[in-house]
Design a protein around this motif. Structure first.
Motif, short mmCIF file in Angstrom:
data_model
loop_
_atom_site.label_atom_id
_atom_site.label_comp_id
_atom_site.label_asym_id
_atom_site.label_seq_id
_atom_site.Cartn_x
_atom_site.Cartn_y
_atom_site.Cartn_z
N VAL A 10 120.03 -31.33 15.62
CA VAL A 10 119.99 -31.47 17.07
C VAL A 10 118.65 -32.05 17.56
CG1 VAL A 10 121.72 -29.69 17.51
CG2 VAL A 10 119.30 -29.06 17.37
N LYS A 11 117.84 -32.54 16.64
CA LYS A 11 116.56 -33.18 16.94
C LYS A 11 115.60 -32.29 17.73
CE LYS A 11 116.04 -37.58 17.55
NZ LYS A 11 116.08 -38.96 18.01
N CYS A 12 115.53 -31.02 17.34
CA CYS A 12 114.62 -30.11 18.05
C CYS A 12 113.18 -30.23 17.54
CB CYS A 12 115.11 -28.67 17.92
SG CYS A 12 115.01 -27.97 16.26
N GLY A 13 113.00 -30.69 16.29
CA GLY A 13 111.67 -30.87 15.75
C GLY A 13 111.07 -29.66 15.06
N ALA A 14 111.78 -28.55 15.04
CA ALA A 14 111.26 -27.33 14.42
C ALA A 14 110.94 -27.55 12.94
CB ALA A 14 112.25 -26.19 14.58
N GLU A 22 104.20 -33.02 5.61
CA GLU A 22 104.59 -34.03 6.61
C GLU A 22 105.63 -35.02 6.07
OE1 GLU A 22 101.01 -35.69 8.26
OE2 GLU A 22 100.33 -33.74 8.98
N ALA A 23 106.65 -34.48 5.38
CA ALA A 23 107.71 -35.31 4.81
C ALA A 23 108.83 -35.59 5.80
CB ALA A 23 108.29 -34.63 3.57
N ILE A 24 108.79 -34.96 6.97
CA ILE A 24 109.88 -35.08 7.94
C ILE A 24 109.43 -35.91 9.13
CG2 ILE A 24 111.46 -33.80 9.42
CD1 ILE A 24 111.07 -31.41 7.52
N SER A 25 110.29 -36.88 9.50
CA SER A 25 109.99 -37.71 10.66
C SER A 25 111.24 -37.87 11.51
CB SER A 25 109.48 -39.09 10.21
OG SER A 25 110.45 -39.74 9.42
N TYR A 31 116.43 -36.07 12.59
CA TYR A 31 115.22 -36.09 11.76
C TYR A 31 115.60 -36.42 10.33
CZ TYR A 31 111.94 -34.42 15.23
OH TYR A 31 111.11 -34.33 16.33
N VAL A 32 114.68 -37.01 9.58
CA VAL A 32 114.93 -37.38 8.19
C VAL A 32 113.80 -36.87 7.31
CG1 VAL A 32 116.34 -39.42 8.71
CG2 VAL A 32 113.88 -39.65 8.56
N ILE A 33 114.13 -36.61 6.05
CA ILE A 33 113.15 -36.12 5.08
C ILE A 33 112.91 -37.20 4.04
CG2 ILE A 33 112.66 -34.39 3.32
CD1 ILE A 33 114.45 -32.44 4.84
N ASN A 34 111.65 -37.53 3.83
CA ASN A 34 111.26 -38.49 2.80
C ASN A 34 111.29 -37.76 1.46
OD1 ASN A 34 109.88 -40.09 0.94
ND2 ASN A 34 108.51 -40.94 2.50
N ALA A 35 112.28 -38.06 0.63
CA ALA A 35 112.47 -37.37 -0.65
C ALA A 35 111.28 -37.56 -1.59
CB ALA A 35 113.76 -37.84 -1.30
N ASP A 36 110.56 -38.65 -1.46
CA ASP A 36 109.42 -38.91 -2.33
C ASP A 36 108.23 -38.02 -1.99
OD1 ASP A 36 110.81 -40.90 -3.70
OD2 ASP A 36 110.10 -42.48 -2.35
N VAL A 37 108.20 -37.49 -0.78
CA VAL A 37 107.09 -36.65 -0.33
C VAL A 37 107.47 -35.17 -0.35
CG1 VAL A 37 105.52 -36.20 1.60
CG2 VAL A 37 106.22 -38.54 1.10
N CYS A 38 108.73 -34.85 -0.15
CA CYS A 38 109.22 -33.46 -0.08
C CYS A 38 108.88 -32.70 -1.36
CB CYS A 38 110.73 -33.46 0.13
SG CYS A 38 111.48 -31.82 0.18
N CYS A 44 111.26 -25.93 5.96
CA CYS A 44 112.04 -26.59 7.00
C CYS A 44 113.41 -25.92 7.18
CB CYS A 44 112.21 -28.07 6.70
SG CYS A 44 113.00 -28.42 5.11
N ALA A 45 114.07 -25.64 6.07
CA ALA A 45 115.40 -25.03 6.13
C ALA A 45 115.35 -23.65 6.76
CB ALA A 45 115.99 -24.96 4.73
#
Length: 56
Positions: A10-14, A22-25, A31-38, A44-45
């Motif tokens: 729901v794009k809340c940003g939590a 900072e893998a989430i943008s 929002y999306v998670i950069n798998a290379d940085v996660c 987050c979950a």
């Protein structure tokens, strides 16, 4: 294994606020998670109010 954000987002940003690496943008529709940085910590979950984040 990196986490992913589903269409239930729901794009809340939590999740982004809790990510220690900072893998989430913000994407266009969710929002999306950069798998290379996660680092698969799960912070987050745990924070997502709609359970839109899954491992895998």
């Amino acid at each position: 294994m990196a986490f992913t954000i589903t269409d239930a987002c729901v794009k809340c940003g939590a999740c982004a606020e809790q990510c220690p690496v900072e893998a989430i943008s913000e994407g266009d529709e969710q929002y999306v998670i950069n798998a290379d940085v996660c680092v698969s910590c799960g912070a987050c979950a745990e924070q997502c109010p709609v359970s839109a984040i899954e491992e895998g």
